[in-house]
Design an enzyme around this catalytic site. Structure first.
Site, PDB file in Angstrom:
ATOM      1  CG  PHE B 367      94.108  25.624  45.061  1.00 36.70           C
ATOM      2  CD1 PHE B 367      92.845  25.510  44.887  1.00 36.70           C
ATOM      3  CD2 PHE B 367      94.982  26.217  44.010  1.00 36.70           C
ATOM      4  CE1 PHE B 367      92.077  25.922  43.712  1.00 36.70           C
ATOM      5  CE2 PHE B 367      94.417  26.591  42.883  1.00 36.70           C
ATOM      6  CZ  PHE B 367      92.993  26.448  42.874  1.00 36.70           C
ATOM      7  NE  ARG B 429      96.098  28.042  38.778  1.00 32.85           N
ATOM      8  CZ  ARG B 429      95.846  29.006  39.960  1.00 32.85           C
ATOM      9  NH1 ARG B 429      96.886  29.578  40.367  1.00 32.85           N
ATOM     10  NH2 ARG B 429      94.593  28.874  40.370  1.00 32.85           N
ATOM     11  NE  ARG B 430      93.476  30.748  37.416  1.00 35.03           N
ATOM     12  CZ  ARG B 430      94.532  31.328  38.191  1.00 35.03           C
ATOM     13  NH1 ARG B 430      95.394  31.995  37.561  1.00 35.03           N
ATOM     14  NH2 ARG B 430      94.117  31.351  39.558  1.00 35.03           N
TER      15      ARG B 430
END
Lengths: 188, 540
Positions: B367, B429-430
């Site tokens: 994204f 992720r994250r």
């Protein structure tokens, strides 16, 4: 040929080329959807099909996710079921032990917030949403250690939430399973 | 005819100011989690930063760009003074107040829930109220776009609505409807808990509400970019739009099929059955159609420009394009990033392939490439193109503009390609940091370092962008003339009613949302015993 004729024929050419491209695009897209449907039905590769619920505030008291029932168990038909929970900021069991080349069902849920289970080097990947039970079918082709990080933000300690999967020899697993109970890496 | 220049400039300046802040936070995050940064002693700071980065980049920045650009389109394409200027300013100030209201609890560490909210995590009430104000402010814009078009129609009965305005209004309707999902989640579920009226929440249902917003919001971000592809690029490089009606079809397809597909974000979730997951997967494939049509039409429009400039041969015309024109450069970069990002998107939407990359760095890479890359680079191009008309001054730094666009493109590739790679290796992720000392993670250190370098290239480019615009405010005065949009090869005088109005397509959008979301939502809402205790951020 008058200017008017050239104009209208160029409009036709433009429309024809455009239409051809649109048809190609539609064929590509329907092809992809059909492929996914075929693989889903024929090879049974699809996301979790069923919805099951559980109450996270009571999972430690009764039901399939009580502490004594967490870990791996060899079923009568030779398959293995693994039950696990995720909570801020660890998995229980923190290290899952399973046999190689065996159909395994992973059943897991969360005791608090949203977590996720991902086993690196495989396509085992599911969310743990409190209130719901996640189920994944898996099978490991190679023995060894795999990292199993939490893949969803679960608050400040998320980066420290890493579990492990130990894939061991079939006979060794069967041997350990003989004494009954639920297996994890503990005691190995 | 740009009359309300101050209004448009205010939207753009606030958008780019918050963009600069969020970009800096992003670069810091890239640095601190890479092996070149020191191990963060307090990971909680990372999640404050991540929440601010996501909230600004997701809700504030693109919304303000769409609004400012929308007002500019309304005034120049319709050649009509904006109706409802006071309301427009009200919307703007609501967004400013909302942003500040949301950012304070984030900075205090009271709302580290990320812009995707993630209940049952619950942050400070004012964070959510701030986001609501931002959305309400943008809804005023939606209403104004509709009203302005209606006023114009009354004055021009039966005339073809200019393509730019037709697309702009389609984008505004898409936003109005897609924001409803998150609004329902906030108003029905999160805010009552954050306000202390309830202490349990259905996390599964909340995720479905959010998925209603989560996918189509990307198409809302995309709308200004596509409007620029169709109505600015061909004019700026001396070409023509290949087909006006194909452009309209693409925009209405976005309106209709961007909505009923969000459940592909929850393929790995346990609270939705396989049937609806498959339906949403198939609909997601459909959303590739308007993009494929657009790629064709824009390439054909660009080819017209090249041939008018004397380009020859099957591919030889590409050399004849005006490559020193920033708009040409931005378009080419945007298309390359859209190509890679789109191909990645086809993998994400696939019913089966998604499992390999779900919630890994692949998604972050995807994204950022689509939004930060293909979309935002055209926001830059839009700003550069509009600036002389808004300021009445010339943008003289053309070389600097080209460098800025190049840096953004290179930075985005250097950032996102390694992200995709480590995502395939299963990097989640994250994460505030990674233990690169672990032999299983150590090989990913190099890729993460490359991403961090890419982050700094992007930051450099972002600063240059803001400097160029700021210098443009003080450049010598020059009358830029009326702001115009590209014309089609066969400019329509009349357009079929279906391609000149939105009602039919809005009805279809709502109907498809009901068929694709109605059952999953009702089913979850009526399943007993799925409300779980809230977990308050900062209370631990």
């Amino acid at each position: 040929m008058s200017a008017e004729d050239t104009h209208s024929s160029s409009v036709e050419v433009a429309a024809r080329v455009e239409r051809r491209w649109a048809i190609i695009a539609v064929i590509i897209i329907s092809g992809m959807a059909l492929l996914a449907a075929f693989a889903g039905i024929h090879q049974a590769t699809m996301p979790q099909p069923r919805v099951e619920t559980t109450d996270p505030s009571r999972i430690h008291l009764s039901g399939e996710f009580v502490e004594s029932n967490l870990g791996s168990v060899l079923e009568a038909n030779g398959n293995v079921t693994v039950r696990a929970i995720g909570q801020q900021y660890s998995f229980t069991p923190a290290c899952i032990v399973v046999p190689v080349d065996t159909p395994i069902t992973l059943r897991a849920t969360s005791a608090d917030v949203v977590h996720g289970i991902l086993i690196q080097g495989t396509n085992v990947n599911t969310m743990l949403v409190p209130g719901y039970i996640s189920e994944q079918l898996m099978r490991f082709g190679k023995t060894g250690d795999y990292l199993m990080p939490c893949q969803e933000f679960c608050s400040f300690g998320h980066e420290g939430m890493w579990g492990k999967v130990k894939v061991i020899d079939k006979a060794e697993f069967a041997n350990r399973a003989k004494s009954g109970g639920r297996l994890s890496c503990v005691g190995q | 005819m740009l009359v309300n220049r101050k209004l448009i400039l205010a939207h753009f300046w606030f958008a780019f100011a918050v963009f600069g802040v969020a970009l800096t936070l992003g670069a810091w995050q890239m640095f601190i989690r890479s092996p070149i940064g020191t191990w963060l002693s307090n990971p909680e700071l990372y999640y404050r930063s991540l929440t601010a980065h996501g909230t600004v980049m997701g809700y504030v920045f693109p919304t303000l760009v769409a609004m400012g650009f929308g007002y500019a389109i309304s005034e120049s394409a319709l050649e009509q003074r904006l109706v409802g200027v006071r309301w427009a300013w009200t919307g703007f100030w609501l967004i400013v107040i909302g942003s500040i209201m949301a950012v304070i609890p984030i900075a205090l560490g009271r709302a580290s829930v990320l812009y995707t909210f993630y209940p049952p995590l619950i942050g400070n009430l004012f964070y959510y109220l701030g986001v609501v104000l931002v959305v309400v402010g943008s809804w005023i814009w939606v209403a104004l776009m509709s009203i302005n078009l209606r006023v114009w129609r009354k004055a021009h009965p039966g005339a073809a609505v200019p393509l730019a305005m037709y697309a702009n209004v389609a984008g505004s309707y898409l936003w109005a409807w897609t924001a409803v999902g998150a609004a329902l989640e906030l108003l029905l579920q999160i805010i009552p808990v954050a306000a202390g009226l309830k202490n349990t929440i259905d996390a599964g249902l909340a995720r479905i509400f959010f998925s209603w917003t989560l996918h189509a919001i990307v198409y809302f971000w995309l709308m200004p970019t596509y409007i620029a592809y169709y109505t600015i690029v061909p004019r700026a490089i001396g070409g023509r739009v290949y087909s006006d009606s194909m452009a309209r079809i693409s925009f209405i397809l976005f309106l209709v099929v961007a909505m009923p597909i969000g459940i592909h974000h929850t393929f790995a979730d346990p609270q939705v059955g396989a049937g609806f997951k498959f339906i949403h997967s198939a609909f997601t494939a459909l959303v590739a159609l308007p993009t494929l049509l657009t790629v064709f039409t824009i390439c054909a429009s660009v080819e017209i420009a090249a041939r008018l400039r004397g380009g020859r041969g099957v591919f030889g015309w590409i050399r004849a394009l005006p490559w020193d024109n920033p708009m040409m450069l931005a378009l080419a970069f945007s298309f390359v990033m859209l190509g890679f990002g789109g191909a990645g998107g086809l993998i994400n939407m696939s019913y089966q392939l998604d499992a390999s990359i779900h919630n890994t760095q692949w998604i972050t890479g995807h994204f950022h490439l689509i939004f930060g890359g293909a979309i935002v680079i055209m926001y830059f191009a839009i700003a550069y193109d509009l600036w002389p008309h808004l300021t009445g001054r010339e943008l003289i730094d053309v070389r600097l503009i080209r460098t800025q666009l190049w840096l953004w493109f290179v930075g985005m590739i250097v950032t996102t390609f390694p992200w995709h790679w480590v995502g395939i290796l299963g990097m989640p992720r994250r994460m505030a940091y990674f233990d690169f000392g672990d032999p299983a993670i150590a090989p990913q250190a190099l890729s993460v370092t490359f991403s961090a370098i890419g982050g700094f290239i992007l930051l450099t480019s972002g600063i240059m962008f803001i400097v160029i615009l700021a210098r443009g405010m003080r450049a010598p005065l020059a009358e830029a003339g009326a702001y115009r949009f590209a014309v089609a090869v066969h400019q329509p005088t009349t357009v079929p009613v279906a391609l000149n109005t939105h009602a039919l397509w809005v009805a279809l959008m709502i109907a498809l949302t009901i068929t694709n979301y109605g059952y999953p939502i009702l089913n979850l809402a009526t399943t007993a015993g799925t409300s779980v205790p809230a977990v308050y951020v900062g209370a631990q």
